[in-house]
Design a protein around this motif. Structure first.
Motif, PDB file in Angstrom:
ATOM      1  N   ALA A 102      25.775  43.052  61.166  1.00 16.20           N
ATOM      2  CA  ALA A 102      25.429  43.743  60.057  1.00 16.20           C
ATOM      3  C   ALA A 102      25.551  43.141  58.754  1.00 16.20           C
ATOM      4  O   ALA A 102      24.578  42.890  57.859  1.00 16.20           O
ATOM      5  CB  ALA A 102      25.881  45.055  59.722  1.00 16.20           C
ATOM      6  N   ALA A 103      26.541  42.329  58.521  1.00 20.93           N
ATOM      7  CA  ALA A 103      27.152  41.633  57.312  1.00 20.93           C
ATOM      8  C   ALA A 103      26.315  40.383  57.480  1.00 20.93           C
ATOM      9  O   ALA A 103      26.300  39.720  55.958  1.00 20.93           O
ATOM     10  CB  ALA A 103      28.383  41.349  57.310  1.00 20.93           C
ATOM     11  N   GLY A 151      39.445  39.459  60.604  1.00 25.22           N
ATOM     12  CA  GLY A 151      38.486  40.436  60.796  1.00 25.22           C
ATOM     13  C   GLY A 151      37.260  40.116  60.703  1.00 25.22           C
ATOM     14  O   GLY A 151      36.806  39.051  60.153  1.00 25.22           O
ATOM     15  N   SER A 152      36.335  40.767  61.270  1.00 24.56           N
ATOM     16  CA  SER A 152      34.867  40.470  61.292  1.00 24.56           C
ATOM     17  C   SER A 152      34.290  40.284  59.904  1.00 24.56           C
ATOM     18  O   SER A 152      33.163  39.396  59.868  1.00 24.56           O
ATOM     19  CB  SER A 152      34.085  41.208  62.189  1.00 24.56           C
ATOM     20  OG  SER A 152      34.166  42.646  61.835  1.00 24.56           O
ATOM     21  N   ALA A 156      32.338  36.980  58.345  1.00 22.70           N
ATOM     22  CA  ALA A 156      30.817  37.147  58.222  1.00 22.70           C
ATOM     23  C   ALA A 156      30.849  36.494  56.720  1.00 22.70           C
ATOM     24  O   ALA A 156      30.038  35.900  56.359  1.00 22.70           O
ATOM     25  CB  ALA A 156      30.537  38.591  58.094  1.00 22.70           C
ATOM     26  N   THR A 157      31.912  36.779  55.883  1.00 17.26           N
ATOM     27  CA  THR A 157      31.657  36.123  54.574  1.00 17.26           C
ATOM     28  C   THR A 157      31.964  34.758  54.717  1.00 17.26           C
ATOM     29  O   THR A 157      31.080  34.073  53.786  1.00 17.26           O
ATOM     30  CB  THR A 157      32.880  36.595  53.666  1.00 17.26           C
ATOM     31  OG1 THR A 157      32.909  38.129  53.469  1.00 17.26           O
ATOM     32  CG2 THR A 157      32.907  36.097  52.214  1.00 17.26           C
ATOM     33  N   ALA A 164      24.872  29.164  53.213  1.00 26.85           N
ATOM     34  CA  ALA A 164      24.299  29.243  51.716  1.00 26.85           C
ATOM     35  C   ALA A 164      24.560  27.792  51.409  1.00 26.85           C
ATOM     36  O   ALA A 164      23.803  27.304  50.683  1.00 26.85           O
ATOM     37  CB  ALA A 164      25.096  30.208  50.969  1.00 26.85           C
ATOM     38  N   SER A 165      25.591  27.081  51.723  1.00 24.22           N
ATOM     39  CA  SER A 165      25.785  25.563  51.551  1.00 24.22           C
ATOM     40  C   SER A 165      24.909  24.719  52.473  1.00 24.22           C
ATOM     41  O   SER A 165      25.142  23.545  52.226  1.00 24.22           O
ATOM     42  CB  SER A 165      27.243  25.267  51.581  1.00 24.22           C
ATOM     43  OG  SER A 165      27.729  25.191  53.117  1.00 24.22           O
ATOM     44  N   GLY A 166      24.231  25.180  53.429  1.00 21.03           N
ATOM     45  CA  GLY A 166      23.520  24.212  54.340  1.00 21.03           C
ATOM     46  C   GLY A 166      24.112  23.845  55.821  1.00 21.03           C
ATOM     47  O   GLY A 166      23.580  23.021  56.431  1.00 21.03           O
TER      48      GLY A 166
END
Length: 555
Positions: A102-103, A151-152, A156-157, A164-166
């Protein structure tokens, strides 16, 4: 359908079926103790309504989806009944994986935007989607699986930042697939099991301490119903019976033909017979006023079950339970045509006389068929029929209508002396089924009912015997005081209210004067009955005197 059944329904304005399920009373009581429990989507306070559309899987029909959702709801009920659940490590990891997905998934553009996000709200939605009620320890373990160092949500973060950085070289972490744990059967209450059959036996045989005693007729009637009930449920521990069990039994009664009769029962029969028997059983078993020092059961599973009454279904009782003019004419004309045979004269007399006596008294056919010659007496100068106690009604003396005297009832009673008019004591039937404990008068009343059906009473909303009670009260309205009509018909003392004292201080002369105002049934006897050689033999020659044909409607 008059009972809320577990089946999908079509909703106006939607092309999808909806799953609809009432929340059982015991589950509602559990939910009341955990107000912060995250209710799954579609769960209301008393009912669950879920559209199958969002939950339909590839290759499933809507009915398949509905069946799966019903199974999920039943599993959630079982988990709630079993108390808070502890998750396994694999289940915690699977929930953490769903949070990771979901994240890291792009937001759904059709989904409503939330102004704030909290992990607590997210975990509540996650648990609600599974119908889970967790122990405090498992809830803490889940938060660790989501927000701990490994933690998931933390993973996910990091995963989102790398993308995002490719950086697409690092694969996402693997998580197990969620596997639900089959809920264990609800743990029985501590103490010795109480078999349902034993509870039924106690209910039918133990004396009541605070409420009125069950009559013999009621015991017999309830006994048949409750025996079928515990047989259907395979005689379980009575403490484990739920509202769903009772609903399943009701559904079976409405849809599966009886082995004895080959027919299914009507909703009216369920409303008037089966459900009152079951509710009486559980009300007795949970009523602390009737047991010392404790009650057999603590919860009443029948509390939340109701069936729509005739008025709720749009029927008027006075119209449904009363004979029409054509039905009255058909029954009384056929009764006049009955000839008294040598083969079974008391049966013929019952068919000949019981409808006429009922027409002029509204009395129960069972009471009429139990009359003996000695029950005809003169009281206060009035020729009366003596009806024995029934239900909560004491002995009562009912004046004989003048038309019945003209038809020859007094001669018939005189000839019978002290013996029964409508059954032969030497021909008592032997029965092992529902009629095993019935009196000869009760059995003869059933014979009369069958005869009335056979001659052409096809309308199912009126009873062949009981219909006379409603008809008498309806025709008496406006012609005599209601309390007089109810006394003559033998209505219960409870229904008489403040007028119940008429049973202890009857005014026979006043009742006779009121009954004289009751319109007579002017029915012309058939020609063949007038010429029958049996009429003189049975003393019915007076009853066959021709009278004027009735007008279009009976008075």
């Amino acid at each position: 359908m008059v009972i809320a059944m577990s089946r999908p329904i079509a909703r106006t304005g939607s092309r999808h079926l909806s799953v609809r399920q009432r929340i059982p009373a015991d589950v509602r009581r559990i939910l009341a103790t955990i107000p912060d429990w995250p209710r799954p989507k579609g769960w209301g306070k008393e009912e669950i309504v879920i559209s199958t559309g969002p939950y339909r899987l590839t290759g499933e029909t809507e009915k398949d989806t509905a069946a799966r959702l019903y199974a999920d709801i039943a599993a959630t009920f079982a988990r709630l009944r079993n108390g808070p659940q502890s998750l396994t490590d694999a289940q915690l990891a699977a929930l953490a994986g769903e949070a990771f997905t979901a994240a890291t998934s792009p937001p759904d553009p059709a989904a409503p935007r939330s102004t704030a996000f909290t992990l607590t709200a997210f975990s509540d939605r996650l648990l609600a989607s599974k119908g889970l009620w967790l122990t405090a320890q498992s809830r803490a373990d889940l938060m660790t699986a989501l927000m701990g160092k490994q933690g998931s949500v933390i993973k996910a973060t990091s995963h989102n930042a790398a993308r995002a950085s490719g950086d697409y070289t690092t694969p996402p972490p693997a998580f197990p697939v969620w596997e639900d744990t089959a809920p264990a059967p609800a743990s029985p209450a501590p103490g010795k099991a109480i078999k349902l059959s034993a509870l039924v036996q106690d209910f039918l045989t133990q004396p009541r301490l605070q409420s009125k005693q069950l009559s013999r007729h009621t015991k017999t009637k309830y006994g048949h119903i409750l025996t079928a009930f515990h047989g259907f449920l395979k005689d379980p521990d009575a403490r484990t019976i739920t509202e769903d069990d009772i609903r399943r039994f009701n559904h079976d009664r409405l849809t599966v033909p009886s082995k004895r009769t080959g027919k299914v029962i009507t909703a009216r029969t369920l409303h008037k017979g089966d459900l009152p028997a079951i509710k009486s059983l559980f009300a007795w078993a949970t009523n602390k006023d009737e047991h010392s020092p404790r009650t057999p059961l603590t919860d009443n599973p029948s509390t939340g079950i109701t069936i729509k009454t005739d008025s709720a279904l749009g029927h008027q009782q006075s119209e449904e339970g009363t004979f029409t003019d054509d039905e009255i004419r058909m029954i009384l004309t056929a009764a006049l045509a009955v000839t008294i045979s040598d083969e079974n004269p008391t049966l013929d007399r019952a068919n000949r006389w019981a409808p006429w006596i009922a027409a002029y008294t509204g009395a129960r056919i069972t009471s009429i068929c139990s009359l003996t010659g000695s029950d005809f007496q003169t009281r206060e100068g009035v020729y009366c029929m003596r009806f024995p106690p029934e239900k909560d009604v004491p002995v009562r003396f009912v004046p004989v209508h003048a038309h019945l005297l003209k038809l020859g009832l007094k001669q018939l009673a005189t000839r019978a002396r002290n013996g029964p008019l409508f059954y032969d004591p030497d021909r008592a039937r032997v029965a092992d089924g529902p009629d095993k404990e019935s009196t000869q008068g009760e059995n003869r009343a059933k014979d009369v009912a069958e005869w009335i059906r056979d001659i052409g009473l096809s309308r199912t909303t009126v009873k062949p015997n009981h219909g006379w009670r409603n008809t008498f009260i309806t025709r008496a309205s406006g012609r005599m005081p209601e309390v007089h009509a109810r006394y003559i018909a033998g209505h219960s003392k409870r229904s008489m209210g403040v007028h119940a004292s008429v049973y202890t201080n009857p005014n026979i002369a006043a009742y006779a004067a009121s009954l004289a105002k009751f319109p007579r049934y002017d029915i012309t006897p058939p020609t063949e009955a007038l010429e029958s050689p049996q009429t003189a033999k049975d003393g019915n020659q007076l009853c066959l005197a021709p009278v004027l044909m009735p007008p279009q409607s009976l008075p």
